[in-house]
Scaffold this motif. Structure first.
Motif, mmCIF file in Angstrom:
data_model
loop_
_atom_site.group_PDB
_atom_site.id
_atom_site.type_symbol
_atom_site.label_atom_id
_atom_site.label_comp_id
_atom_site.label_asym_id
_atom_site.label_seq_id
_atom_site.Cartn_x
_atom_site.Cartn_y
_atom_site.Cartn_z
ATOM 1 N N ASP A 138 0.847 -1.185 0.000
ATOM 2 C CA ASP A 138 0.000 0.000 0.000
ATOM 3 C C ASP A 138 0.889 1.244 0.000
ATOM 4 O OD1 ASP A 138 -1.612 2.187 0.751
ATOM 5 O OD2 ASP A 138 -2.913 0.923 1.977
ATOM 6 N N ARG A 139 0.757 2.060 -1.027
ATOM 7 C CA ARG A 139 1.598 3.251 -1.157
ATOM 8 C C ARG A 139 1.334 4.260 -0.046
ATOM 9 N NH1 ARG A 139 4.060 3.040 -6.323
ATOM 10 N NH2 ARG A 139 3.164 1.362 -7.559
ATOM 11 N N LEU B 267 3.461 3.247 2.830
ATOM 12 C CA LEU B 267 4.852 3.650 2.587
ATOM 13 C C LEU B 267 5.040 5.137 2.848
ATOM 14 C CD1 LEU B 267 5.719 1.670 -0.675
ATOM 15 C CD2 LEU B 267 6.242 1.064 1.700
ATOM 16 N N SER B 268 4.100 5.946 2.407
ATOM 17 C CA SER B 268 4.173 7.390 2.611
ATOM 18 C C SER B 268 4.128 7.729 4.100
ATOM 19 C CB SER B 268 3.030 8.082 1.864
ATOM 20 O OG SER B 268 3.125 9.469 2.017
#
Length: 148
Positions: free
Chosen positions: A75-76, A79-80
């Motif tokens: 899931d981006r 990560l962010s």
């Protein structure tokens, strides 16, 4: 590959590999005698796990980054959020480093007389630096339970 070969090539002890297998992070493909065996893809998966650990993800968080088929499903937004967390940690550590460097060369008769050191001390006491996490506040009870 048997578990000894995976351990040798990955640099991880066999006990860690068995633990990862039990947690579902990696999957053995069978056994050769008493030894677990793994396919060649396990090394790439172990590299992804190592990267996640280095970034500060827990093993449970890393486990959720793999789909049911074993392929990465990262899931981006997660990560962010982790990158933002790392930014905060870097800022705190940089402030701590700078404060320690100042304290090492400060000309004040005592560290307790140094305004910079006093600011660092205050920040540490408040939990702003030094790794202390704020205690989570308890959610208020619903009105029907608050009176009981």
């Amino acid at each position: 590959m048997d578990i000894a070969e995976v351990a040798k090539r990955s640099g991880l002890p066999a006990s860690t590999l068995r633990y990862y297998d039990e947690k579902g992070l990696i999957a053995s493909t069978g056994r050769q005698g008493l030894r677990r065996t793994f396919d060649d893809g396990v090394l790439e998966r172990l590299a992804l796990i190592a990267l996640g650990r280095a970034a500060g993800f827990s093993l449970d968080e890393i486990a959720r980054m793999f789909g049911p088929n074993g392929q990465p499903r990262i899931d981006r937004l997660v990560l962010s959020a982790k990158a933002d967390e790392l930014d905060r940690t870097i800022r705190n550590l940089s402030a701590m480093r700078d404060g320690l460097r100042h304290a090492a060369v400060c000309r004040a008769p005592s560290h307790m007389e140094c305004p910079t050191f006093r600011r660092i001390l205050g920040a540490a006491a408040s939990g702003a630096i030094g790794g202390r996490k704020e205690k989570k506040k308890k959610a208020p009870k619903p009105p029907e339970l608050a009176q009981s």
